[in-house]
Scaffold this motif. Structure first.
Motif, PDB file in Angstrom:
ATOM      1  N   ASN A   1      19.753  -7.953  -8.257  1.00 56.36           N
ATOM      2  CA  ASN A   1      20.871  -7.707  -7.334  1.00 56.36           C
ATOM      3  C   ASN A   1      21.287  -6.245  -7.226  1.00 56.36           C
ATOM      4  N   ARG A   2      20.451  -5.310  -7.660  1.00 56.94           N
ATOM      5  CA  ARG A   2      20.839  -3.900  -7.617  1.00 56.94           C
ATOM      6  C   ARG A   2      19.707  -3.039  -7.067  1.00 56.94           C
ATOM      7  N   GLN A   3      20.028  -1.776  -6.855  1.00 59.94           N
ATOM      8  CA  GLN A   3      19.048  -0.811  -6.350  1.00 59.94           C
ATOM      9  C   GLN A   3      18.655   0.162  -7.467  1.00 59.94           C
ATOM     10  N   PHE A   4      17.488   0.780  -7.309  1.00 59.59           N
ATOM     11  CA  PHE A   4      16.979   1.742  -8.289  1.00 59.59           C
ATOM     12  C   PHE A   4      16.595   3.031  -7.573  1.00 59.59           C
ATOM     13  N   VAL A   5      16.732   4.144  -8.276  1.00 56.59           N
ATOM     14  CA  VAL A   5      16.480   5.448  -7.655  1.00 56.59           C
ATOM     15  C   VAL A   5      15.044   5.551  -7.140  1.00 56.59           C
ATOM     16  N   SER A   6      14.098   4.910  -7.827  1.00 53.59           N
ATOM     17  CA  SER A   6      12.688   5.022  -7.439  1.00 53.59           C
ATOM     18  C   SER A   6      12.331   4.184  -6.211  1.00 53.59           C
ATOM     19  N   GLU A   7      13.281   3.413  -5.688  1.00 58.59           N
ATOM     20  CA  GLU A   7      13.025   2.693  -4.441  1.00 58.59           C
ATOM     21  C   GLU A   7      12.910   3.647  -3.259  1.00 58.59           C
ATOM     22  N   ASP A   8      13.410   4.878  -3.416  1.00 65.60           N
ATOM     23  CA  ASP A   8      13.329   5.880  -2.347  1.00 65.60           C
ATOM     24  C   ASP A   8      12.099   6.784  -2.478  1.00 65.60           C
ATOM     25  N   TRP A   9      11.249   6.523  -3.468  1.00 68.14           N
ATOM     26  CA  TRP A   9      10.084   7.379  -3.684  1.00 68.14           C
ATOM     27  C   TRP A   9       8.922   6.889  -2.818  1.00 68.14           C
ATOM     28  N   GLU A  10       8.473   7.750  -1.926  1.00 63.78           N
ATOM     29  CA  GLU A  10       7.426   7.355  -0.970  1.00 63.78           C
ATOM     30  C   GLU A  10       6.112   6.997  -1.643  1.00 63.78           C
ATOM     31  N   TRP A  11       5.787   7.656  -2.757  1.00 60.85           N
ATOM     32  CA  TRP A  11       4.492   7.394  -3.373  1.00 60.85           C
ATOM     33  C   TRP A  11       4.442   6.052  -4.103  1.00 60.85           C
ATOM     34  N   ILE A  12       5.577   5.401  -4.280  1.00 63.29           N
ATOM     35  CA  ILE A  12       5.557   3.998  -4.723  1.00 63.29           C
ATOM     36  C   ILE A  12       5.484   3.109  -3.491  1.00 63.29           C
ATOM     37  N   GLY A  13       6.396   3.333  -2.562  1.00 64.43           N
ATOM     38  CA  GLY A  13       6.367   2.591  -1.303  1.00 64.43           C
ATOM     39  C   GLY A  13       7.208   1.328  -1.334  1.00 64.43           C
ATOM     40  N   LYS A  14       7.767   0.983  -0.186  1.00 59.79           N
ATOM     41  CA  LYS A  14       8.620  -0.198  -0.070  1.00 59.79           C
ATOM     42  C   LYS A  14       7.842  -1.488  -0.310  1.00 59.79           C
ATOM     43  N   SER A  15       6.558  -1.491   0.032  1.00 61.11           N
ATOM     44  CA  SER A  15       5.786  -2.729  -0.071  1.00 61.11           C
ATOM     45  C   SER A  15       5.657  -3.195  -1.522  1.00 61.11           C
ATOM     46  N   LEU A  16       5.454  -2.250  -2.454  1.00 63.92           N
ATOM     47  CA  LEU A  16       5.354  -2.627  -3.871  1.00 63.92           C
ATOM     48  C   LEU A  16       6.674  -3.183  -4.385  1.00 63.92           C
ATOM     49  N   TRP A  17       7.776  -2.566  -3.963  1.00 67.18           N
ATOM     50  CA  TRP A  17       9.090  -3.076  -4.363  1.00 67.18           C
ATOM     51  C   TRP A  17       9.303  -4.470  -3.776  1.00 67.18           C
ATOM     52  N   ASN A  18       8.911  -4.670  -2.548  1.00 67.74           N
ATOM     53  CA  ASN A  18       9.059  -5.985  -1.924  1.00 67.74           C
ATOM     54  C   ASN A  18       8.229  -7.041  -2.648  1.00 67.74           C
ATOM     55  N   GLU A  19       7.023  -6.662  -3.039  1.00 63.51           N
ATOM     56  CA  GLU A  19       6.157  -7.586  -3.784  1.00 63.51           C
ATOM     57  C   GLU A  19       6.796  -7.963  -5.122  1.00 63.51           C
ATOM     58  N   ALA A  20       7.340  -6.946  -5.811  1.00 67.38           N
ATOM     59  CA  ALA A  20       7.958  -7.198  -7.121  1.00 67.38           C
ATOM     60  C   ALA A  20       9.191  -8.091  -6.980  1.00 67.38           C
ATOM     61  N   ARG A  21       9.966  -7.873  -5.936  1.00 68.52           N
ATOM     62  CA  ARG A  21      11.156  -8.712  -5.712  1.00 68.52           C
ATOM     63  C   ARG A  21      10.762 -10.141  -5.310  1.00 68.52           C
ATOM     64  N   MET A  22       9.692 -10.274  -4.544  1.00 71.64           N
ATOM     65  CA  MET A  22       9.214 -11.611  -4.172  1.00 71.64           C
ATOM     66  C   MET A  22       8.713 -12.353  -5.412  1.00 71.64           C
ATOM     67  N   GLU A  23       8.045 -11.636  -6.303  1.00 69.62           N
ATOM     68  CA  GLU A  23       7.590 -12.244  -7.557  1.00 69.62           C
ATOM     69  C   GLU A  23       8.781 -12.750  -8.355  1.00 69.62           C
TER      70      GLU A  23
END
Length: 381
Positions: A222-244
């Motif tokens: 339920n929270r945000q992390f500073v590395s969610e804004d890092w382009e070299w990680i990308g939104k898609s990886l964060w979305n995958e992790a949240r879906m998991e």
């Protein structure tokens, strides 16, 4: 960016083994040291670690480690690292620091030198001129940590500490950190099919951590992390992790979790916090003194963080409460009881020696976690 990176999950003293087990449960090999757990993973490991680690303080990316006994060494070895792999052209990168038992003991000087070295490396990497650097983009907080002349350089991938789950509306005077509360639950023999009670619930931290654990809800969901804004990680990886995390949650798992407190204001605060976290239907709170506790179920677990009697004028009142607690719990031989306190005479006042004690730190305060194991249910034939 290399696909394999080294991560550090920082930990409160005494919780390193718990953090390491959580890291291993995520599928990564962990190396344990004082106050930290080091492991390697892919970029998605940054996302999964932030979302899932219940007892770690924060996640850091390890950029480099080397011996540095002079400022020249610190500058040159910092400059030699591949900062351009991590920090984009317009990023903001403040530098924090600490130094323990090292020749380079001036933290402000170390911070300044690391900052200059990183700027020099990035100027070369992005082929920019002397007056170039403007910090307007995402944040990459660098830490320079010196221990016995060994320098470790990291970038914070969490932002706010992992104990900030993102749903506490209000708290009491001395709130328990969520990471420690999660540890207290994980150090018990509780399973989701048994009742769970916190007789000193305060703002409700321990019951909420038990509910998250019981339904396998990722604590960072339920929270945000500073590395969610890092382009070299990308939104898609964060979305995958949240879906998991969403797929692994067991929202249908029935739980019997209760929190009691002598102060009706804290009961109201705890109830509001549970509602904000979406756990209002799972946890029930009630105003009650510990001496009035009775158990309807045959087996269960009690976890409490009662007042310690540290304040002037509170000691006698707290000691009497410990005696009443011992009397109230005396007949619960099939229940397991776990109490965290700094009071040196707790066992004497409670009236029973603990099955096991574990030293833990509540902030900077040394405490003991007294564990009283109840009888186990008979095995089904």
């Amino acid at each position: 960016m290399e696909q394999q990176i080294t991560l550090i999950a920082t930990s409160a003293m005494g919780l390193e083994a718990l953090v390491a087990k959580e890291v291993r449960d995520l599928g990564y090999e962990a190396e344990v040291d004082n106050g930290k757990v080091t492991y390697s993973g892919d970029l998605k490991a940054i996302c999964r670690s932030n979302l899932w680690l219940r007892t770690a303080d924060r996640i850091k990316i390890k950029v480099g480690e080397f011996k540095a006994e002079t400022f020249d060494e610190l500058f040159e070895k910092t400059k030699a690292l591949n900062w351009g792999d991590y920090i984009p052209e317009l990023a903001e990168f403040p530098v924090t620091g600490k130094s323990v038992k090292s020749k380079l003991f001036s933290v402000p000087d170390c911070q300044s030198i690391v900052k200059k070295a990183v700027v020099e490396k990035l100027k070369k990497h992005y082929k920019k001129q002397t007056d170039w650097y403007t910090e307007e983009g995402p944040v990459y907080k660098i830490e320079v940590a010196l221990l016995k002349d060994v320098c470790t350089l990291t970038i914070d991938a969490s932002g706010a500490g992992l104990h900030k789950r993102g749903f506490r509306v209000a708290q009491g005077e001395a709130p328990l950190k969520e990471t420690l509360a999660a540890a207290l639950v994980k150090l018990t023999n509780w399973t989701p099919d048994k009742p769970f009670v916190d007789p000193f619930c305060g703002s409700g931290t321990i019951p909420m951590e038990a509910a998250l654990l019981g339904q396998n809800i990722a604590p960072g969901f339920n929270r945000q992390f500073v590395s969610e804004d890092w382009e070299w990680i990308g939104k898609s990886l964060w979305n995958e992790a949240r879906m998991e995390a969403e797929d692994l949650a067991k929202y249908d798992q029935p739980l019997d979790i209760k929190g009691f407190d002598i102060d009706h204001r804290m009961v109201e605060i705890a109830s509001n916090n549970a509602e904000e976290a979406g756990l209002g239907d799972i946890i029930s709170y009630k105003q009650m003194q510990v001496r009035d506790f009775t158990a309807k179920s045959q087996y269960g677990v009690i976890v409490g963080n009662p007042p310690y009697g540290e304040r002037l004028g509170e000691k006698k009142e707290v000691e009497q409460m410990y005696r009443e607690m011992g009397q109230a719990f005396a007949g619960l031989d099939t229940w397991s009881v776990y109490i965290l306190t700094s009071h040196p005479d707790f066992e004497k006042l409670y009236g029973k020696q603990a099955t096991k004690k574990r030293k833990l730190f509540n902030g900077f305060l040394k405490t003991d976690y007294y564990q009283y194991w109840g009888k186990r249910p008979p095995k089904n034939s």
